[in-house]
Design an enzyme around this catalytic site. Structure first.
Site, mmCIF file in Angstrom:
data_model
loop_
_atom_site.group_PDB
_atom_site.id
_atom_site.type_symbol
_atom_site.label_atom_id
_atom_site.label_comp_id
_atom_site.label_asym_id
_atom_site.label_seq_id
_atom_site.Cartn_x
_atom_site.Cartn_y
_atom_site.Cartn_z
ATOM 1 N N CYS A 37 -7.580 63.645 57.130
ATOM 2 C CA CYS A 37 -6.321 63.811 56.361
ATOM 3 C C CYS A 37 -6.308 62.636 55.349
ATOM 4 C CB CYS A 37 -5.101 63.893 57.276
ATOM 5 S SG CYS A 37 -3.493 64.365 56.155
ATOM 6 N N CYS A 70 10.366 54.258 49.168
ATOM 7 C CA CYS A 70 9.184 53.887 49.189
ATOM 8 C C CYS A 70 8.965 52.220 49.093
ATOM 9 C CB CYS A 70 8.202 54.492 48.485
ATOM 10 S SG CYS A 70 6.683 53.969 49.069
ATOM 11 N N CYS A 118 -0.598 69.705 54.693
ATOM 12 C CA CYS A 118 0.367 68.966 55.364
ATOM 13 C C CYS A 118 1.593 68.457 54.605
ATOM 14 C CB CYS A 118 -0.262 67.698 55.966
ATOM 15 S SG CYS A 118 0.962 66.410 56.791
ATOM 16 N N CYS A 148 2.239 51.003 43.332
ATOM 17 C CA CYS A 148 2.436 52.399 43.180
ATOM 18 C C CYS A 148 3.407 52.282 41.920
ATOM 19 C CB CYS A 148 2.779 53.381 44.300
ATOM 20 S SG CYS A 148 2.800 55.036 43.630
ATOM 21 N N CYS A 152 9.835 56.360 43.848
ATOM 22 C CA CYS A 152 10.416 57.165 45.060
ATOM 23 C C CYS A 152 11.273 56.245 45.810
ATOM 24 C CB CYS A 152 9.121 57.540 46.040
ATOM 25 S SG CYS A 152 8.075 58.464 45.337
ATOM 26 N N CYS A 175 -5.430 59.423 59.336
ATOM 27 C CA CYS A 175 -4.846 60.102 58.186
ATOM 28 C C CYS A 175 -5.019 58.897 57.135
ATOM 29 C CB CYS A 175 -3.400 60.610 58.309
ATOM 30 S SG CYS A 175 -2.974 61.911 59.334
ATOM 31 N N ARG A 205 5.558 67.571 63.042
ATOM 32 C CA ARG A 205 5.359 66.345 63.361
ATOM 33 C C ARG A 205 6.653 65.478 63.473
ATOM 34 N NH1 ARG A 205 1.368 64.730 60.313
ATOM 35 N NH2 ARG A 205 0.119 65.766 61.508
HETATM 36 N N1 SAM Z 1 1.484 58.200 47.218
HETATM 37 C C1 SAM Z 1 1.321 59.495 47.912
HETATM 38 C C2 SAM Z 1 2.259 60.353 47.863
HETATM 39 O O1 SAM Z 1 3.716 59.955 47.507
HETATM 40 O O2 SAM Z 1 2.066 61.469 47.974
HETATM 41 C C3 SAM Z 1 1.117 59.234 49.248
HETATM 42 C C4 SAM Z 1 1.428 57.930 50.080
HETATM 43 S S1 SAM Z 1 3.267 58.165 50.268
HETATM 44 C C5 SAM Z 1 3.704 56.819 51.115
HETATM 45 C C6 SAM Z 1 3.356 59.338 51.790
HETATM 46 C C7 SAM Z 1 4.516 59.730 52.182
HETATM 47 O O3 SAM Z 1 5.253 58.783 52.830
HETATM 48 C C8 SAM Z 1 5.860 60.105 51.159
HETATM 49 O O4 SAM Z 1 5.716 61.456 50.571
HETATM 50 C C9 SAM Z 1 7.150 59.932 52.032
HETATM 51 O O5 SAM Z 1 7.521 61.391 52.528
HETATM 52 C C10 SAM Z 1 6.718 59.115 53.184
HETATM 53 N N2 SAM Z 1 7.573 57.804 53.002
HETATM 54 C C11 SAM Z 1 7.321 56.725 52.195
HETATM 55 N N3 SAM Z 1 8.187 55.889 52.449
HETATM 56 C C12 SAM Z 1 8.875 56.127 53.491
HETATM 57 C C13 SAM Z 1 10.091 55.709 54.203
HETATM 58 N N4 SAM Z 1 10.396 54.508 54.021
HETATM 59 N N5 SAM Z 1 10.531 56.637 55.319
HETATM 60 C C14 SAM Z 1 10.213 57.632 55.435
HETATM 61 N N6 SAM Z 1 8.821 58.326 54.883
HETATM 62 C C15 SAM Z 1 8.618 57.615 53.858
HETATM 63 FE FE1 SF4 Z 2 4.051 55.805 45.495
HETATM 64 FE FE2 SF4 Z 2 5.554 55.678 47.548
HETATM 65 FE FE3 SF4 Z 2 6.044 57.461 45.835
HETATM 66 FE FE4 SF4 Z 2 3.820 57.527 47.424
HETATM 67 S S1 SF4 Z 2 5.782 57.454 48.070
HETATM 68 S S2 SF4 Z 2 4.109 58.172 45.191
HETATM 69 S S3 SF4 Z 2 3.123 55.397 47.389
HETATM 70 S S4 SF4 Z 2 6.237 55.120 45.537
#
Ligand code: SAM
Ligand code: SF4
Ligand code: DTB
Length: 320
Positions: free
Chosen positions: A129, A61, A189, A54, A58, A98, A261
């Site tokens: 979802c 992530c 959500c 990606c 973030c 989801c 949730r």
């Molecule tokens: N890329 C898309 C986005 O960011 O909207 C969808 C997938 S992203 C992995 C979905 C959500 O997973 C993120 O918004 C974040 O809140 C959650 N998430 C990702 N990594 C995480 C982590 N290490 N611990 C807790 N929540 C996490």
């Molecule tokens: Fe990409 Fe992870 Fe951020 Fe979703 S949470 S936009 S998968 S880096």
């Protein structure tokens, strides 16, 4: 019945957040009982349909290209794999499936494949979802037309703290997509993550933003950070469990009809903490041994926990 309000002030949210714990839990549980069967927990199963690679950064992530977490990026999975996973989830008692993709936003070819997945999962009788990053209005509408029920798009934290966690997009981008999704007629959500290094004021502001959206999200995932090696937050201090419970309780009071949730992070939580979260108003979980890329409690263990607490999985909603 309590009134559904979208005009909460930050001061009111702060006041709730700082109540003596038992006062807060009593109020939250009372609101919970007034709106839901307190013995029922809605069950969602997650599948990562496109893992890793990606472009966003973030800080929590494991799927970002900016960090070396040892994850091998994968292509969009084939339709048949999604159908198999969704059927298995349904047969184990999940009512919602989801699909998560590590996208900043889906490209046209990708979206076409994903709408096929949504249609197929919908046809299995599951609620659907998806979480695919930013969407245009046309994309949101084509997902809706394919049978998508919910779109997940988290605000994660307060607007003030956001730039310390993510620099490749803004809070306003997030709010724009939430509006696009809502305007297209999808259910929303939207929630956040606790444990990113934010303070109570950020937690209060996140809850305030969620509860003052034009309509409350139907589903509010409260994630505890899963610390993943290689991400900038791998050594972040873990949150006080009682603070986590406060977030759940305040979310329940502010958004009485939403499914709150208890999301990521349950593998690091004691049974007692999870029990307290359910008492405070959480009434939904992710069920299945994997979240997107990290582990979730074993399904047997979860069924056993629900049984020990006298809770039961919610029946699937009646088709509209
Ligand atoms: N890329 C898309 C986005 O960011 O909207 C969808 C997938 S992203 C992995 C979905 C959500 O997973 C993120 O918004 C974040 O809140 C959650 N998430 C990702 N990594 C995480 C982590 N290490 N611990 C807790 N929540 C996490
Ligand atoms: Fe990409 Fe992870 Fe951020 Fe979703 S949470 S936009 S998968 S880096
Ligand atoms: C949400 O709020 N939490 C889920 C889901 N929405 C998509 C994702 C949690 C991801 C945890 C880290 C991982 O497994 O990669």
């Amino acid at each position: 019945m309590d009134m559904i309000r979208t005009d909460w002030t930050v001061a009111q949210v702060a006041e709730l957040f700082r109540l003596p714990l038992h006062e807060l839990l009593f109020r939250a549980h009372s609101v919970h009982r007034a709106h839901f069967d307190p013995a029922e927990v809605q069950i969602s199963t997650l599948m990562s349909i496109k893992t890793g690679g990606c472009p966003e950064d973030c800080g929590y992530c494991p799927q970002s290209v900016h960090f070396n977490t040892g994850l091998t990026p994968e292509a969009l999975v084939p339709l048949a794999a999604v159908v198999d996973a969704a059927r298995a989830a349904r047969d184990r008692g999940a009512t919602r499936f989801c699909m998560g993709a590590a996208y900043r936003n889906p490209k046209p070819g990708q979206l076409a494949k994903i709408t096929d997945m949504v249609r197929a999962v919908h046809d299995l009788g599951l609620e659907t979802c998806a979480t695919l990053g930013m969407l245009t209005r046309e994309q949101a509408e084509s997902l809706r037309d394919a049978g998508l029920d919910y779109y997940n798009h988290n605000l994660d934290t307060s607007e003030a703290f956001y730039p310390q966690v993510i620099t490749t997009r803004t809070y306003a981008d997030r709010l724009d997509t939430l509006k696009t999704v809502r305007d297209a007629g999808l259910k929303v959500c939207c929630g956040g993550i606790i444990g990113l290094g934010e303070g109570d004021q950020d937690r209060i502001e996140l809850l305030h933003t969620l509860a003052t959206l034009p309509e409350h999200p139907e589903s509010v995932p409260v994630n505890q950070l899963v610390q993943v090696e290689g991400t900038p937050l791998e050594r972040e201090k873990s949150v006080d469990p009682l603070t986590f419970v406060r977030v759940i309780a305040v979310a329940r009071i502010l958004m009485p009809r939403s499914r709150v949730r208890l999301s990521a992070g349950r593998t690091d939580m004691s049974d007692e903490l999870q029990a307290l979260c359910f008492f405070a108003g959480a009434n939904s979980i992710f069920y299945g041994e994997q979240l997107l890329t990290t582990p979730n409690p074993a399904t047997d263990r979860d069924l056993e926990l629900l049984a020990r607490l006298g809770l039961r999985p919610a029946a699937p909603p009646l088709p509209a």
